[in-house]
Write a protein that holds these residues in place. Structure first.
Motif, mmCIF file in Angstrom:
data_model
loop_
_atom_site.group_PDB
_atom_site.id
_atom_site.type_symbol
_atom_site.label_atom_id
_atom_site.label_comp_id
_atom_site.label_asym_id
_atom_site.label_seq_id
_atom_site.Cartn_x
_atom_site.Cartn_y
_atom_site.Cartn_z
ATOM 1 N N ARG A 733 -9.391 -14.519 5.418
ATOM 2 C CA ARG A 733 -10.636 -15.232 5.070
ATOM 3 C C ARG A 733 -10.500 -16.728 5.324
ATOM 4 N NH1 ARG A 733 -10.508 -11.301 0.815
ATOM 5 N NH2 ARG A 733 -9.364 -12.761 -0.524
ATOM 6 N N ASP A 734 -9.361 -17.297 4.979
ATOM 7 C CA ASP A 734 -9.179 -18.750 5.104
ATOM 8 C C ASP A 734 -8.691 -19.180 6.481
ATOM 9 O OD1 ASP A 734 -9.895 -18.809 2.467
ATOM 10 O OD2 ASP A 734 -7.823 -18.978 1.719
ATOM 11 N N LYS A 735 -8.366 -18.206 7.328
ATOM 12 C CA LYS A 735 -7.779 -18.501 8.645
ATOM 13 C C LYS A 735 -6.551 -19.393 8.506
ATOM 14 C CE LYS A 735 -12.157 -18.044 11.114
ATOM 15 N NZ LYS A 735 -13.136 -18.673 12.033
ATOM 16 N N ALA A 736 -5.730 -19.081 7.522
ATOM 17 C CA ALA A 736 -4.533 -19.857 7.245
ATOM 18 C C ALA A 736 -3.307 -19.164 7.831
ATOM 19 C CB ALA A 736 -4.359 -20.020 5.736
ATOM 20 N N ARG A 737 -2.250 -19.923 8.013
ATOM 21 C CA ARG A 737 -1.015 -19.358 8.539
ATOM 22 C C ARG A 737 -0.135 -18.900 7.386
ATOM 23 N NH1 ARG A 737 1.651 -23.076 13.090
ATOM 24 N NH2 ARG A 737 1.796 -24.551 11.355
ATOM 25 N N VAL A 738 0.559 -17.793 7.593
ATOM 26 C CA VAL A 738 1.422 -17.234 6.566
ATOM 27 C C VAL A 738 2.750 -16.816 7.194
ATOM 28 C CG1 VAL A 738 -0.487 -16.396 5.139
ATOM 29 C CG2 VAL A 738 0.474 -14.911 6.910
ATOM 30 N N TRP A 739 3.764 -16.795 6.336
ATOM 31 C CA TRP A 739 5.052 -16.221 6.716
ATOM 32 C C TRP A 739 5.018 -14.734 6.387
ATOM 33 C CZ3 TRP A 739 8.935 -18.189 9.447
ATOM 34 C CH2 TRP A 739 9.020 -19.579 9.584
ATOM 35 N N VAL A 740 5.343 -13.914 7.362
ATOM 36 C CA VAL A 740 5.333 -12.467 7.184
ATOM 37 C C VAL A 740 6.758 -11.956 7.379
ATOM 38 C CG1 VAL A 740 4.495 -10.265 8.074
ATOM 39 C CG2 VAL A 740 2.958 -12.215 7.914
ATOM 40 N N GLY A 741 7.241 -11.212 6.384
ATOM 41 C CA GLY A 741 8.505 -10.509 6.534
ATOM 42 C C GLY A 741 8.238 -9.039 6.783
ATOM 43 N N TYR A 742 8.941 -8.450 7.758
ATOM 44 C CA TYR A 742 8.677 -7.066 8.114
ATOM 45 C C TYR A 742 9.938 -6.421 8.668
ATOM 46 C CZ TYR A 742 8.386 -8.653 12.967
ATOM 47 O OH TYR A 742 8.663 -9.197 14.185
ATOM 48 N N VAL A 743 9.891 -5.108 8.735
ATOM 49 C CA VAL A 743 10.994 -4.309 9.285
ATOM 50 C C VAL A 743 10.495 -3.684 10.585
ATOM 51 C CG1 VAL A 743 12.581 -2.396 8.890
ATOM 52 C CG2 VAL A 743 11.830 -3.814 6.964
ATOM 53 N N ASP A 744 11.209 -3.950 11.711
ATOM 54 C CA ASP A 744 10.746 -3.419 12.999
ATOM 55 C C ASP A 744 11.167 -1.967 13.162
ATOM 56 O OD1 ASP A 744 13.413 -3.410 13.633
ATOM 57 O OD2 ASP A 744 13.298 -5.069 15.061
ATOM 58 N N SER A 745 10.850 -1.390 14.317
ATOM 59 C CA SER A 745 11.089 0.046 14.550
ATOM 60 C C SER A 745 12.565 0.389 14.612
ATOM 61 C CB SER A 745 10.419 0.466 15.858
ATOM 62 O OG SER A 745 10.916 -0.312 16.942
ATOM 63 N N HIS A 746 13.422 -0.644 14.800
ATOM 64 C CA HIS A 746 14.864 -0.402 14.854
ATOM 65 C C HIS A 746 15.534 -0.636 13.503
ATOM 66 C CE1 HIS A 746 14.633 -0.081 19.208
ATOM 67 N NE2 HIS A 746 13.930 -1.207 19.219
ATOM 68 N N GLY A 747 14.755 -0.961 12.478
ATOM 69 C CA GLY A 747 15.316 -1.197 11.165
ATOM 70 C C GLY A 747 15.761 -2.619 10.919
ATOM 71 N N ALA A 748 15.521 -3.522 11.900
ATOM 72 C CA ALA A 748 15.915 -4.923 11.732
ATOM 73 C C ALA A 748 14.878 -5.657 10.895
ATOM 74 C CB ALA A 748 16.068 -5.585 13.090
ATOM 75 N N THR A 749 15.347 -6.578 10.059
ATOM 76 C CA THR A 749 14.449 -7.373 9.206
ATOM 77 C C THR A 749 14.195 -8.712 9.875
ATOM 78 O OG1 THR A 749 16.381 -8.178 7.992
ATOM 79 C CG2 THR A 749 15.218 -6.271 7.086
ATOM 80 N N LEU A 750 12.914 -9.063 10.034
ATOM 81 C CA LEU A 750 12.518 -10.254 10.753
ATOM 82 C C LEU A 750 11.509 -11.041 9.958
ATOM 83 C CD1 LEU A 750 12.031 -8.631 14.271
ATOM 84 C CD2 LEU A 750 14.041 -9.865 13.475
ATOM 85 N N SER A 751 11.364 -12.326 10.305
ATOM 86 C CA SER A 751 10.355 -13.195 9.704
ATOM 87 C C SER A 751 9.591 -13.880 10.818
ATOM 88 C CB SER A 751 11.013 -14.247 8.801
ATOM 89 O OG SER A 751 11.791 -13.638 7.790
ATOM 90 N N ARG A 752 8.273 -14.063 10.634
ATOM 91 C CA ARG A 752 7.465 -14.684 11.672
ATOM 92 C C ARG A 752 6.322 -15.450 11.011
ATOM 93 N NH1 ARG A 752 7.301 -13.604 17.079
ATOM 94 N NH2 ARG A 752 8.538 -11.710 16.766
ATOM 95 N N LEU A 753 6.052 -16.635 11.553
ATOM 96 C CA LEU A 753 4.936 -17.449 11.083
ATOM 97 C C LEU A 753 3.732 -17.145 11.963
ATOM 98 C CD1 LEU A 753 3.966 -19.701 9.159
ATOM 99 C CD2 LEU A 753 4.678 -21.360 10.902
ATOM 100 N N VAL A 754 2.651 -16.579 11.360
ATOM 101 C CA VAL A 754 1.495 -16.137 12.156
ATOM 102 C C VAL A 754 0.210 -16.562 11.452
ATOM 103 C CG1 VAL A 754 2.725 -14.145 13.109
ATOM 104 C CG2 VAL A 754 1.461 -13.902 10.967
#
Length: 789
Positions: A733-754
């Motif tokens: 709603r705010d069109k703001a940027r957030v840090w997202v933590g997620y687990v990819d298909s290989h089981g690796a844990t990553l962080s991305r600013l989107v």
């Protein structure tokens, strides 16, 4: 140190970072992910060794001074310490050398606390400037002697003449010598007893089986160099090349003449192979006898023939073909016919390019290998991976001189040794071979580099006129062809027929005329003006391939600038009357003629008794022999028969030309890209963006990192999945940027600013502004979401 080094690279302005990449292009092959990766690569052994290979003798000596002047406790040096070792006489040159080392980041840090990149010690001699290790490292007694400067001088002055000669030899470097245990020289024993020399085995190194090693301490070496300075004799300026100055136009003219000779010899050599193919040796390569035969056919020496054989093979003009019995022969390829149909300048350019690029060293042919076996042409033993680079280095020295300068070879070798001592070591034979090959192919004329060769050696964009890299390497070769074409005589389309039936071609013949002369006449001599001779056999050969008497009369009338002699007219008419008077077929074979008297003459000819001919009709003879043998026997005794097919039509034949399968020429690719202008700026920008992305990824909030399972001091719980979804919905709603933590298909844990765009159907779509791309995340894989602070 790695972090400090990376921070220094990161703090450079774009211009300085681009200059480093230009000086060390291997750092961006491939382009590293960020500046930290660039820093690691810049300190690696391979990259440092490559960089050192391009430095001159004086700069390497200044680098040795930096290594010698490092403090024992901090391993740091300073500009003042380096200059003190170099001396006041070369202070300005030494400062420039230090700048060259710093811009390449072999030295880095502030002027008062310079670091030497660690890999330098790994890829260079352990004895900087030819000096040994400090005395206190080698032996306590030697250290005590060196601490007392007056006593050290007295000991050196008291050394016997033989011992002093040993000291002077070791002081010049390297400072280590090997002694035979059974016969230790008395002067050396005296030096060891006086602790001027130190047995290396006493420093902890295992003794050598063939003798003991002794080392000259650094302090003693510096004392013995009091006249030349601690670093030895310094040459801050490249040696001046003294040699005759040729007129550039004369050099170009001589080189152009040699290109014509090289092309002529190449064609003669390949034609000789087409006529009589040479077998491939079991061990590979061309036999010595065949090379001698080809050299004789081309009218050159064996070394020149070896060069042309190797060059034509590299250019794809020569190849191997199976001869029908399971063995291979060397034969011209189909590409040779295309090459031969082009102009002399194009033919020369193809040879020159192949010679520059081929990984073969023709100068080794005829020598013996380590097993005392001769090295043959085209054999695997003549393969040298560094040959193309050696040729480029040798010709680059000539290219840097004024046009027309032709220094002696020894002076050129000395200059190459000064310019790049590490790279030139062991390449003297390759450099000499390069200059000999350049002279043979007309790349140089009267010992000077020709103008068209300068164009050939200058790649597109080398002078900065191709910032986007859109020019093709063929462009520079086309320019060289045009430059050489202006120096070569114009191809001629006419001949001069003499009364003795010799045909003079006053210049290089154009391809059509050359093809006609191959059929009509026999070559006698070649050069600026070629000489051919018309013979009864050559006229018969012309009739065999389809010419008529009227065609030959017209051709000579059209081509000759001199009146056609009457003897040539009679020769053509007489050969035309005799040609086809006899016709053969298969019976084995038959012979027929409307002239019954002529057949009677053939039957009565005792020289043809082996053909066993008999008359089956007033105008027909038959023989059990094949047609080819019948025709050959009749022609050998002076008759001029022709073959005919089953319908009685004349069979026109041209000698069958055998060819090997076509091969593509191998063109060397540059080891590293030449980056200038926008291309260089693009690489720098990519590094900066990658560095920003990497550093930003490392600054993910603690809640995001904690959601990855990492231990965070003071954190008692992790953000729940429902809270993450609420944060993402609000960010949409705010069109703001957030840090997202997620687990990819290989089981690796990553962080991305989107920047989230939408959430629906179990997926989050978000923009990554750093990568300028759109990402899709499965909501069940998201572990945390935190608004950017």
């Amino acid at each position: 140190m790695a972090t400090t080094f990376a921070d220094q690279l990161r703090s450079l302005p774009d211009e300085a970072l681009g200059a480093l990449i230009q000086l060390r292009p291997d750092l961006v092959v491939p382009v590293p992910a960020d500046i930290s990766a660039l820093a690691v690569r810049a300190q690696s052994r391979n990259s440092v060794a490559r960089c050192l290979d391009g430095l001159d003798e004086f700069t390497l000596t200044v680098l040795d001074a930096a290594r010698l002047s490092r403090a024992a406790d901090t391993a740091l040096t300073s500009v003042d310490d380096i200059l003190q070792l170099a001396g006041e006489d070369v202070a300005e040159d030494a400062r420039a050398a230090i700048d060259r080392l710093r811009v390449r980041f072999l030295l880095h840090g502030p002027p008062e606390a310079l670091h030497v990149v660690g890999a330098v010690d790994e890829v260079t001699s352990p004895y900087p400037a030819g000096l040994g290790r400090p005395a206190d490292f080698l032996d306590p007694q030697a250290a005590a002697l060196c601490a007392d400067r007056a006593k050290l001088r007295r000991t050196v002055l008291a050394a016997p003449p033989g011992a002093r000669a040993v000291l002077d030899r070791l002081a010049a470097g390297p400072p280590v010598g090997a002694l035979n245990r059974d016969s230790v020289a008395e002067p050396v024993r005296w030096l060891v007893d006086q602790h001027v020399l130190v047995p290396v085995s006493e420093a902890g190194r295992a003794p050598r089986p063939d003798g003991e090693l002794v080392e000259l301490p650094r302090e003693v070496g510096m004392l013995l160099r009091r006249d030349t300075g601690p670093l030895g004799v310094l040459r801050p300026v490249a040696p001046v090349l003294d040699g005759p100055a040729r007129d550039p136009r004369s050099a170009d003219s001589a080189g152009a003449g040699q290109t014509m000779e090289a092309v002529r010899a190449t064609e003669a050599l390949l034609e000789a192979l087409a006529t009589e193919p040479a077998p491939v040796l079991r061990t590979g390569g061309l036999g010595v006898r065949d090379l001698k035969r080809l050299a004789k056919a081309a009218g050159i020496d064996e070394a020149g023939a070896a060069l042309l054989v190797e060059t034509t093979y590299a250019a794809g003009l020569l190849g191997e073909s199976e001869n029908g019995t399971g063995a291979d022969n060397f034969l011209p390829t189909g590409q040779y016919d295309l090459w031969r149909s082009t102009g002399i300048a194009h033919r020369w350019a193809a040879l020159a390019r192949a010679w520059l690029a081929m990984t073969r060293q023709p100068g080794l042919i005829g020598r013996r290998d380590e097993r005392d076996r001769p090295i043959n042409a085209l054999a695997p033993d003549a393969e040298r991976a560094g040959a193309p680079q050696a040729r480029r280095e040798a010709l680059a020295v000539l290219g840097d001189l004024d046009p027309g300068t032709a220094p002696p070879v020894d002076a050129l070798l000395g200059l190459l040794t000064w310019q790049a001592p590490r790279r030139s070591r062991g390449r003297e034979a390759a450099h000499r071979d390069a200059w000999a090959g350049a002279a043979m192919l007309g790349i140089t004329g009267l010992g000077a580099l020709t103008s068209y060769s300068r164009v050939l050696l200058t790649g597109p964009g080398d002078d900065g006129d191709d910032p986007l890299g859109v020019l093709h390497p063929e462009d520079s070769h086309a320019d060289a062809v045009r430059t050489l074409d202006q120096l070569l005589p114009e191809p001629v389309d006419h001949i001069l027929v003499q009364a003795d039936l010799t045909v003079v071609v006053p210049g290089p013949p154009e391809p059509e005329l050359a093809g006609e002369l191959d059929v009509l006449a026999e070559p006698e001599s070649a050069g600026g003006a070629s000489v051919f001779r018309v013979t009864p056999a050559s006229v018969r050969r012309a009739f065999d391939v389809g010419y008529q008497a009227a065609d030959l009369h017209d051709l000579f009338r059209r081509r000759s600038r001199t009146p056609v002699p009457q003897t040539l007219t009679y020769l053509i008419d007489d050969a035309a009357r005799r040609h086809g008077g006899l016709r053969s077929g298969s019976a084995g074979s038959y012979l027929r003629s409307d002239d019954e008297a002529l057949l009677a003459e053939v039957v009565a000819d005792k020289r043809l008794g082996t053909l066993e001919m008999r008359r089956i009709a007033p105008t027909v003879l038959v023989s059990p022999r094949p047609v080819a043998r019948l025709l050959g026997a009749l022609r050998e005794v002076g008759y001029a028969p022709v073959a005919e097919d089953a319908g009685g039509a004349t069979v026109l034949t041209r000698p069958k030309t055998r060819r090997a399968p076509s091969r593509s020429a191998r063109i060397a690719e540059p080891a590293a890209p030449l980056l200038t202008g926008p291309r260089l700026a693009g690489v720098v920008e990519q590094l900066r963006r990658g560095d920003v992305a990497t550093r930003a990824a490392r600054r993910a909030p603690v809640t995001v990192r904690a959601a990855h399972g990492q231990a965070i001091p003071g954190l008692t719980a992790v953000q729940q999945h429902t809270q993450a979804m609420a944060v993402l919905q609000q960010a949409v709603r705010d069109k703001a940027r957030v840090w997202v933590g997620y687990v990819d298909s290989h089981g690796a844990t990553l962080s991305r600013l989107v920047r989230p765009v939408s959430m629906s159907a179990g997926y989050l779509r978000a923009e990554d502004e750093r990568g300028e791309s759109l990402h899709t995340f499965a909501l069940h894989r998201i572990t945390a979401a935190v608004t950017e602070e």
